[in-house]
Design a protein around this motif. Structure first.
Motif, mmCIF file in Angstrom:
data_model
loop_
_atom_site.group_PDB
_atom_site.id
_atom_site.type_symbol
_atom_site.label_atom_id
_atom_site.label_comp_id
_atom_site.label_asym_id
_atom_site.label_seq_id
_atom_site.Cartn_x
_atom_site.Cartn_y
_atom_site.Cartn_z
ATOM 1 N N SER A 186 11.209 3.211 -8.199
ATOM 2 C CA SER A 186 11.589 2.805 -9.546
ATOM 3 C C SER A 186 12.846 3.547 -10.008
ATOM 4 C CB SER A 186 10.425 3.060 -10.500
ATOM 5 O OG SER A 186 10.776 2.656 -11.797
ATOM 6 N N TYR A 187 12.896 4.844 -9.760
ATOM 7 C CA TYR A 187 14.100 5.608 -10.114
ATOM 8 C C TYR A 187 15.305 5.141 -9.291
ATOM 9 C CZ TYR A 187 11.734 8.966 -13.136
ATOM 10 O OH TYR A 187 11.055 9.566 -14.163
ATOM 11 N N TYR A 188 15.077 4.871 -8.010
ATOM 12 C CA TYR A 188 16.169 4.399 -7.152
ATOM 13 C C TYR A 188 16.708 3.070 -7.676
ATOM 14 C CZ TYR A 188 18.638 2.696 -3.023
ATOM 15 O OH TYR A 188 19.592 2.201 -2.172
ATOM 16 N N ARG A 189 15.815 2.169 -7.995
ATOM 17 C CA ARG A 189 16.202 0.853 -8.507
ATOM 18 C C ARG A 189 16.973 0.999 -9.817
ATOM 19 N NH1 ARG A 189 11.223 -2.570 -9.704
ATOM 20 N NH2 ARG A 189 11.238 -1.219 -11.517
ATOM 21 N N ASP A 190 16.488 1.869 -10.706
ATOM 22 C CA ASP A 190 17.199 2.088 -11.974
ATOM 23 C C ASP A 190 18.573 2.722 -11.717
ATOM 24 O OD1 ASP A 190 15.108 0.975 -13.377
ATOM 25 O OD2 ASP A 190 14.325 2.890 -14.121
ATOM 26 N N GLY A 191 18.656 3.583 -10.708
ATOM 27 C CA GLY A 191 19.939 4.180 -10.337
ATOM 28 C C GLY A 191 20.924 3.124 -9.865
ATOM 29 N N MET A 192 20.436 2.208 -9.017
ATOM 30 C CA MET A 192 21.323 1.144 -8.532
ATOM 31 C C MET A 192 21.804 0.269 -9.675
ATOM 32 S SD MET A 192 19.853 -0.128 -4.840
ATOM 33 C CE MET A 192 18.448 -0.924 -5.554
ATOM 34 N N SER A 193 20.916 -0.033 -10.602
ATOM 35 C CA SER A 193 21.292 -0.860 -11.745
ATOM 36 C C SER A 193 22.352 -0.161 -12.595
ATOM 37 C CB SER A 193 20.045 -1.168 -12.582
ATOM 38 O OG SER A 193 20.381 -1.936 -13.698
ATOM 39 N N ARG A 217 13.854 13.831 -5.741
ATOM 40 C CA ARG A 217 12.792 14.797 -5.975
ATOM 41 C C ARG A 217 11.435 14.229 -5.530
ATOM 42 N NH1 ARG A 217 9.025 16.006 -9.514
ATOM 43 N NH2 ARG A 217 9.429 14.294 -10.934
ATOM 44 N N LEU A 218 11.264 12.919 -5.700
ATOM 45 C CA LEU A 218 9.983 12.286 -5.402
ATOM 46 C C LEU A 218 9.881 11.724 -3.987
ATOM 47 C CD1 LEU A 218 9.696 10.381 -8.793
ATOM 48 C CD2 LEU A 218 8.250 12.299 -8.054
ATOM 49 N N GLU A 219 10.991 11.259 -3.454
ATOM 50 C CA GLU A 219 10.982 10.564 -2.160
ATOM 51 C C GLU A 219 10.845 11.550 -1.005
ATOM 52 O OE1 GLU A 219 10.282 8.107 0.251
ATOM 53 O OE2 GLU A 219 11.059 7.024 -1.514
ATOM 54 N N TYR A 226 19.013 8.890 -9.387
ATOM 55 C CA TYR A 226 19.005 9.199 -7.952
ATOM 56 C C TYR A 226 18.444 10.596 -7.687
ATOM 57 C CZ TYR A 226 21.880 5.065 -7.038
ATOM 58 O OH TYR A 226 22.354 3.793 -6.920
ATOM 59 N N TYR A 227 18.804 11.564 -8.522
ATOM 60 C CA TYR A 227 18.279 12.923 -8.322
ATOM 61 C C TYR A 227 16.767 12.944 -8.522
ATOM 62 C CZ TYR A 227 23.145 14.561 -8.364
ATOM 63 O OH TYR A 227 24.475 14.754 -8.078
ATOM 64 N N PRO A 261 0.827 -1.214 0.000
ATOM 65 C CA PRO A 261 0.000 0.000 0.000
ATOM 66 C C PRO A 261 0.861 1.263 0.000
ATOM 67 C CG PRO A 261 0.083 -0.932 2.196
ATOM 68 C CD PRO A 261 0.858 -1.865 1.294
ATOM 69 N N THR A 262 1.361 1.631 -1.162
ATOM 70 C CA THR A 262 2.179 2.834 -1.292
ATOM 71 C C THR A 262 1.558 3.741 -2.354
ATOM 72 O OG1 THR A 262 3.602 1.788 -2.936
ATOM 73 C CG2 THR A 262 4.331 1.670 -0.646
ATOM 74 N N THR A 263 1.904 5.001 -2.278
ATOM 75 C CA THR A 263 1.394 5.964 -3.252
ATOM 76 C C THR A 263 2.129 5.812 -4.575
ATOM 77 O OG1 THR A 263 2.978 7.689 -2.695
ATOM 78 C CG2 THR A 263 0.938 7.614 -1.378
ATOM 79 N N ASN A 264 1.546 6.351 -5.622
ATOM 80 C CA ASN A 264 2.220 6.334 -6.928
ATOM 81 C C ASN A 264 3.547 7.065 -6.867
ATOM 82 O OD1 ASN A 264 0.452 4.761 -8.343
ATOM 83 N ND2 ASN A 264 -0.764 6.473 -9.121
ATOM 84 N N ARG A 265 3.599 8.145 -6.089
ATOM 85 C CA ARG A 265 4.835 8.919 -5.943
ATOM 86 C C ARG A 265 5.934 8.051 -5.326
ATOM 87 N NH1 ARG A 265 5.712 14.699 -5.313
ATOM 88 N NH2 ARG A 265 7.719 15.014 -4.310
ATOM 89 N N GLU A 266 5.588 7.295 -4.279
ATOM 90 C CA GLU A 266 6.571 6.416 -3.630
ATOM 91 C C GLU A 266 7.021 5.315 -4.587
ATOM 92 O OE1 GLU A 266 5.195 6.594 1.029
ATOM 93 O OE2 GLU A 266 3.927 5.514 -0.402
ATOM 94 N N LYS A 267 6.083 4.798 -5.369
ATOM 95 C CA LYS A 267 6.431 3.760 -6.345
ATOM 96 C C LYS A 267 7.372 4.317 -7.412
ATOM 97 C CE LYS A 267 2.198 1.171 -5.636
ATOM 98 N NZ LYS A 267 0.937 0.699 -6.175
ATOM 99 N N GLN A 268 7.093 5.532 -7.873
ATOM 100 C CA GLN A 268 7.966 6.161 -8.863
ATOM 101 C C GLN A 268 9.357 6.393 -8.278
ATOM 102 O OE1 GLN A 268 5.540 9.661 -9.981
ATOM 103 N NE2 GLN A 268 6.100 9.094 -12.068
ATOM 104 N N ALA A 269 9.409 6.879 -7.048
ATOM 105 C CA ALA A 269 10.699 7.140 -6.403
ATOM 106 C C ALA A 269 11.506 5.850 -6.317
ATOM 107 C CB ALA A 269 10.494 7.742 -5.011
#
Length: 170
Positions: free
Chosen positions: A37-44, A63-65, A58-59, A27-35
């Motif tokens: 997703s960007y974090y995961r892509d950053g790690m990759s 912005r979203l987190e 990461y930036y 149960p997370t917001t779309n904003r948290e899910k987007q954040a």
């Protein structure tokens, strides 16, 4: 196409499937899910040495987190990239910011100590003995805290503390 959809190896694909499933059911917001997703892509991207791409992700995650704890890990990873690029001053800034949000992040404490230790060695090479002592003492302080938080980690730091008489206690 997001980086998370381009993974080639089995472990990355498995992680992506599990992460995507968790994102759908938690149960997370779309904003948290987007954040995330960007974090995961950053790690990759970071793991593949694509630092510019990782920083962009990461930036965007920053912005979203909004959660301080989650932001601490993003900041920590930004610090890792700057340290890898040899920009230790900037890395320190990000490690300090990560600790402001999460004081119990031993890896940030360790990395700060490593930078101070490195600078201490540089000072010795320049015959700046007093400056090196200050820098080594700072490294010791950060390592002691990292070891207090993670007593089974940082064995080399524990040995260095013992060998230099800077000791540590849990």
């Amino acid at each position: 196409m997001p980086r998370s959809q381009r993974n080639d190896n089995f472990i990355d694909k498995t992680f992506t499937v599990v992460a995507d499933t968790l994102l759908k059911i938690l149960p997370t917001t779309n904003r948290e899910k987007q954040a995330f997703s960007y974090y995961r892509d950053g790690m990759s991207a970071q793991s593949e040495g694509e630092y510019a791409e990782a920083l962009q992700n990461y930036y965007e995650a920053m912005r979203l987190e909004t959660d301080a704890y989650d932001r601490s890990y993003i900041l920590y990873n930004i610090g890792l990239i700057h340290a890898s690029n040899g920009d230790h001053g900037r890395a320190l800034e990000y490690y300090y910011q990560s600790l402001e949000r999460n004081p119990s992040l031993p890896q940030a404490l360790n990395n700060i100590a490593v930078i101070y230790h490195y600078r201490g060695e540089q000072a010795i090479e320049k015959s700046q003995v007093e400056i090196s002592k200050i820098l080594f003492d700072k490294a010791a302080d950060y390592w002691k805290e990292a070891i207090r938080l993670a007593p089974t980690n940082y064995i080399e730091a524990q040995n260095w503390l013992k060998m230099t008489g800077r000791g540590f206690s849990y």
